[in-house]
Design an enzyme around this catalytic site. Structure first.
Site, short mmCIF file in Angstrom:
data_model
loop_
_atom_site.label_atom_id
_atom_site.label_comp_id
_atom_site.label_asym_id
_atom_site.label_seq_id
_atom_site.Cartn_x
_atom_site.Cartn_y
_atom_site.Cartn_z
N HIS A 1 0.86 -1.17 0.00
CA HIS A 1 0.00 0.00 0.00
C HIS A 1 0.90 1.23 0.00
CE1 HIS A 1 1.02 0.17 4.25
NE2 HIS A 1 0.42 -0.99 4.46
N HIS B 1 4.01 1.27 2.30
CA HIS B 1 5.19 0.57 1.78
C HIS B 1 5.87 1.39 0.69
CE1 HIS B 1 2.66 -3.02 3.08
NE2 HIS B 1 3.79 -3.24 3.71
N VAL C 1 2.20 6.45 7.32
CA VAL C 1 1.36 7.04 6.29
C VAL C 1 -0.10 6.74 6.65
CG1 VAL C 1 0.77 7.07 3.84
CG2 VAL C 1 3.15 6.80 4.55
N SER D 1 -2.46 -0.06 6.55
CA SER D 1 -2.07 -1.41 6.94
C SER D 1 -2.67 -2.38 5.94
CB SER D 1 -2.58 -1.75 8.35
OG SER D 1 -2.41 -3.12 8.64
N SER D 2 -1.95 -3.46 5.67
CA SER D 2 -2.49 -4.49 4.80
C SER D 2 -3.75 -5.10 5.40
CB SER D 2 -1.44 -5.58 4.56
OG SER D 2 -0.28 -5.03 3.98
#
Length: 277
Positions: A33, A36, A175, A184-185
């Site tokens: 995302h 990253h 972020v 977050s994933s």
């Protein structure tokens, strides 16, 4: 370019270093995302060559169900990385990381204790072990980690310092979505109602941080923040603590650089966040 074997990756890295080029690595578990990608951007700006690793590490999951449910989106991840022109996407086959007979465990005490460490036994051993492997495999001089997983960042810094590893650890700011939710994933697993309520965690941390900086006592301030998180739609607050930024010692007053850290459950998903005082 996707690389799955350690040997070819090391050949690339040796050639880069012979040419005097610096190498940065962004370790991930995929499902990339914007958080990253901000790490990749930071690495791209500072290093001649950038490696992004994608490996869903089974040793840092406490639940087989959580491991099975973790999103695996390699094709999408590669597309997201394309504009950054990374030099290698290292997606190691499992036997490259944990070959038959693998018998080594890396454990970092102190900073790994409490917080997520108390609720996820063995999690940070898994993190420390795989990070040690990835540093050795990539030979990177710099490694980039997000501050959202602040305890993990401190574990990695302690690992590198204690073992004299020749890699500089770069922590990058969290972020957030426009409404404050930390990227977050796991956010992809929130249903519509849970996603709408999820920013309550960050709002509570903000309010508590402002109160603590203004001199409010810690215990009642944290109790009020916990109540606000639950009132905001969360089912459980796993922890909400004030810790020293350097070393993560518990604090009874905000008298030094500190982090307010929390983990809470909403819609069956565990979210973590932190804010610097």
């Amino acid at each position: 370019m996707i690389v799955r074997q350690v040997g070819p990756l090391r050949q690339k890295v040796r050639a880069w270093k012979r040419a005097g080029q610096s190498v940065g690595v962004v370790p991930t578990m995929g499902a990339l995302h914007a958080g990253h990608l901000s790490l990749v951007d930071a690495a791209r700006a500072a290093c001649d060559r950038v490696i992004v690793t994608i490996f869903v590490n089974p040793r840092q999951f406490n639940s087989p169900e959580d491991l099975a449910n973790y999103p695996r989106t390699e094709t999408r991840d590669a597309a997201l990385l394309a504009p950054f022109e990374v030099d290698a996407i290292f997606v190691p086959d499992p036997d490259q990381v944990y070959p038959a007979g693998f018998a080594t465990n890396v454990s970092v005490s102190g900073v790994s204790e409490g917080l997520c460490g108390a609720h996820r036994p063995g999690h940070f051993d898994g993190v420390a072990t795989v990070v040690s492997k990835l540093f050795g495999m990539t030979g990177a001089e710099r490694a980039y980690f997000g501050e959202k997983d602040f305890q993990q960042l401190q574990v990695v810094r302690r690992l590198v310092a204690d073992l004299d590893l020749d890699v500089e650890i770069i922590g990058c700011p969290t972020v957030r979505e426009a409404d404050g939710l930390a990227l977050s994933s796991r956010n992809a697993r929130l249903d519509t109602a849970a996603r709408a309520a999820a920013p309550a965690l960050y709002r509570a941390l903000q309010d508590a941080s402002e109160a603590l900086v203004a001199g409010a006592p810690v215990a009642p301030t944290l109790a009020a923040a916990r109540a606000a998180i639950l009132a905001g739609g969360y089912a459980e607050v796993e922890y909400l603590e004030l810790r020293a930024e350097d070393g993560l010692a518990p604090l009874e007053q905000a008298d030094r650089p500190a982090r307010l850290l929390a983990a809470a459950w909403i819609g069956g998903v565990r979210l973590i966040d932190n804010i610097r005082l």
